[in-house]
Design a protein around this motif. Structure first.
Motif, mmCIF file in Angstrom:
data_model
loop_
_atom_site.group_PDB
_atom_site.id
_atom_site.type_symbol
_atom_site.label_atom_id
_atom_site.label_comp_id
_atom_site.label_asym_id
_atom_site.label_seq_id
_atom_site.Cartn_x
_atom_site.Cartn_y
_atom_site.Cartn_z
ATOM 1 N N ASP A 193 35.806 44.467 45.959
ATOM 2 C CA ASP A 193 34.970 45.306 45.264
ATOM 3 C C ASP A 193 34.463 46.669 46.208
ATOM 4 O O ASP A 193 33.676 47.454 45.766
ATOM 5 C CB ASP A 193 33.686 44.858 44.767
ATOM 6 N N TYR B 251 37.165 34.585 40.238
ATOM 7 C CA TYR B 251 36.967 35.171 38.766
ATOM 8 C C TYR B 251 36.447 33.997 37.763
ATOM 9 O O TYR B 251 37.016 32.855 37.838
ATOM 10 C CB TYR B 251 38.360 35.842 38.472
ATOM 11 N N GLN C 294 46.886 40.603 39.205
ATOM 12 C CA GLN C 294 46.340 41.812 38.476
ATOM 13 C C GLN C 294 44.924 42.081 38.357
ATOM 14 O O GLN C 294 44.481 42.914 37.832
ATOM 15 C CB GLN C 294 46.742 41.412 36.738
ATOM 16 N N LEU C 295 44.307 41.313 39.107
ATOM 17 C CA LEU C 295 42.763 41.491 39.243
ATOM 18 C C LEU C 295 42.419 42.074 40.784
ATOM 19 O O LEU C 295 43.033 41.641 41.852
ATOM 20 C CB LEU C 295 42.079 40.264 39.124
ATOM 21 N N MET D 119 31.045 40.815 27.351
ATOM 22 C CA MET D 119 31.584 40.193 28.447
ATOM 23 C C MET D 119 31.864 38.791 28.071
ATOM 24 O O MET D 119 31.040 38.195 27.583
ATOM 25 C CB MET D 119 30.334 40.306 29.548
ATOM 26 N N ILE E 202 35.714 37.763 32.117
ATOM 27 C CA ILE E 202 36.397 39.023 31.643
ATOM 28 C C ILE E 202 35.460 40.012 31.531
ATOM 29 O O ILE E 202 34.501 40.089 30.798
ATOM 30 C CB ILE E 202 37.447 38.960 30.544
ATOM 31 N N THR E 203 35.564 41.104 32.556
ATOM 32 C CA THR E 203 34.543 42.096 32.375
ATOM 33 C C THR E 203 35.293 43.572 32.646
ATOM 34 O O THR E 203 36.426 43.591 32.954
ATOM 35 C CB THR E 203 33.387 41.887 33.460
ATOM 36 N N GLU E 204 34.601 44.443 32.730
ATOM 37 C CA GLU E 204 35.122 45.919 32.886
ATOM 38 C C GLU E 204 33.966 46.679 33.608
ATOM 39 O O GLU E 204 32.736 46.732 33.197
ATOM 40 C CB GLU E 204 35.353 46.551 31.372
ATOM 41 N N PRO E 205 34.074 46.831 34.902
ATOM 42 C CA PRO E 205 35.431 46.666 35.556
ATOM 43 C C PRO E 205 35.550 45.389 35.785
ATOM 44 O O PRO E 205 34.553 44.519 35.958
ATOM 45 C CB PRO E 205 35.393 47.491 36.917
ATOM 46 N N PRO E 206 36.931 44.842 36.201
ATOM 47 C CA PRO E 206 37.210 43.268 36.294
ATOM 48 C C PRO E 206 36.165 42.585 37.678
ATOM 49 O O PRO E 206 36.028 41.547 37.420
ATOM 50 C CB PRO E 206 38.710 43.235 36.801
ATOM 51 N N GLU E 207 36.233 43.477 38.592
ATOM 52 C CA GLU E 207 35.560 42.933 39.738
ATOM 53 C C GLU E 207 33.748 42.330 39.354
ATOM 54 O O GLU E 207 33.429 41.519 39.984
ATOM 55 C CB GLU E 207 35.380 43.628 41.050
ATOM 56 N N ARG E 208 33.382 42.952 38.538
ATOM 57 C CA ARG E 208 32.139 42.382 38.045
ATOM 58 C C ARG E 208 32.174 40.897 37.463
ATOM 59 O O ARG E 208 30.936 40.386 37.481
ATOM 60 C CB ARG E 208 31.499 43.380 37.003
#
Length: 268
Positions: free
Chosen positions: A24, A66, A19-20, A1, A69-75
């Protein structure tokens, strides 16, 4: 992260607001949150329009900010119940914002507000990288952070000073000055829509409540009714004066006729 502070300068390679994810999948916790956000926005808009004659500002309500940058993005986003960002366009490339992306715009919100139904442990969380308080204080860095406890009708406002939040004391009116906006934040007990509750509201820096659209309309109606009553009273008084004047004229004519009947010229 990766945090926003650790991102490279080549921001063009990073995802933008289109794109985000804009949600959630969670829902609002209680029925007051939506009208509370509407009330804050409705009553502050004219003030912000005066502060920004170029219309360069945006307001977010349960919208994502935001910051990494994370995966998933909303985190990698926080979604305050209400926030205001000065000196940014209200839309991007002619489209509504899906979220506010710090690495895309750089300007931090001036104020962020969270509404909590209980004591707000999440909103006061100071654990690095996960606690909301820590994230707002150390990464997003709004100048003011407010935590509104709905059930207690209480608000705490924190002011960012030298990268740390300090609890802001209330003024003599029990309000919290937000100096950059020339307003104060506080609790108001009353009815909005069909709900009689303690509400989080704005006042100007002189202590005058900033009215929402419904209150402004009611005030205009009240002033119109008062003006109409005053006009009716003035017309009534004028009518009475005209009647009295006519009575005096008739009395003078009768007196003149009586004098003439006695051989006296009333004009002498």
């Amino acid at each position: 992260m990766t945090s926003f502070a650790e991102l490279p300068n080549s921001a063009t390679k990073l995802p933008d607001h289109t794109q985000l994810p804009e949600s959630d999948g969670t829902f609002v916790k209680n029925f007051q949150e939506h009208p509370q956000s509407l009330l804050l926005t409705d009553s502050i808009t004219s003030k912000l329009d005066a502060l920004h004659p170029d219309a360069q500002y945006c307001i977010g309500r349960d919208s994502g900010i935001y910051w990494r940058i994370t995966e998933p993005p909303e985190r990698g986003a926080e979604s305050p119940n209400w926030f205001y960002v000065p000196n940014v366009p209200p839309t991007l490339n002619g489209t509504f914002r899906r979220s506010y992306v710090l690495w895309q715009e750089y300007i931090a919100p001036l104020i962020v507000l969270e509404f909590v139904s209980e004591s707000g442990p999440e909103e006061r969380g100071r654990t690095p990288w996960t606690g909301k308080f820590w994230i707002y204080e150390q990464v997003i860095r709004p100048a003011f952070y407010g935590i509104y406890e709905v059930t207690k009708a209480k608000v705490e406002v924190y002011h960012l000073v030298e990268r740390h939040y300090h609890l802001l004391p209330a003024n003599d009116r029990g309000h919290y000055p937000i100096t950059q906006m020339s307003v104060e934040l506080g609790i108001w007990q009353g009815q909005y829509l069909n709900l009689e509750l303690p509400w989080l509201r704005w006042w100007d820096d002189q202590g005058n409540l900033l009215l929402n659209g419904q209150e402004k309309a009611a005030l205009v109606d009240a002033r119109t009714d008062q003006a109409e009553r005053q006009l009716a009273q003035a017309e009534n008084q004028l009518e009475k004066a005209e009647t009295q004047l006519e009575q005096e004229r008739q009395r003078a004519e009768r007196l003149a006729a009586l004098l003439r009947a006695q051989g006296i010229d009333p004009d002498v």
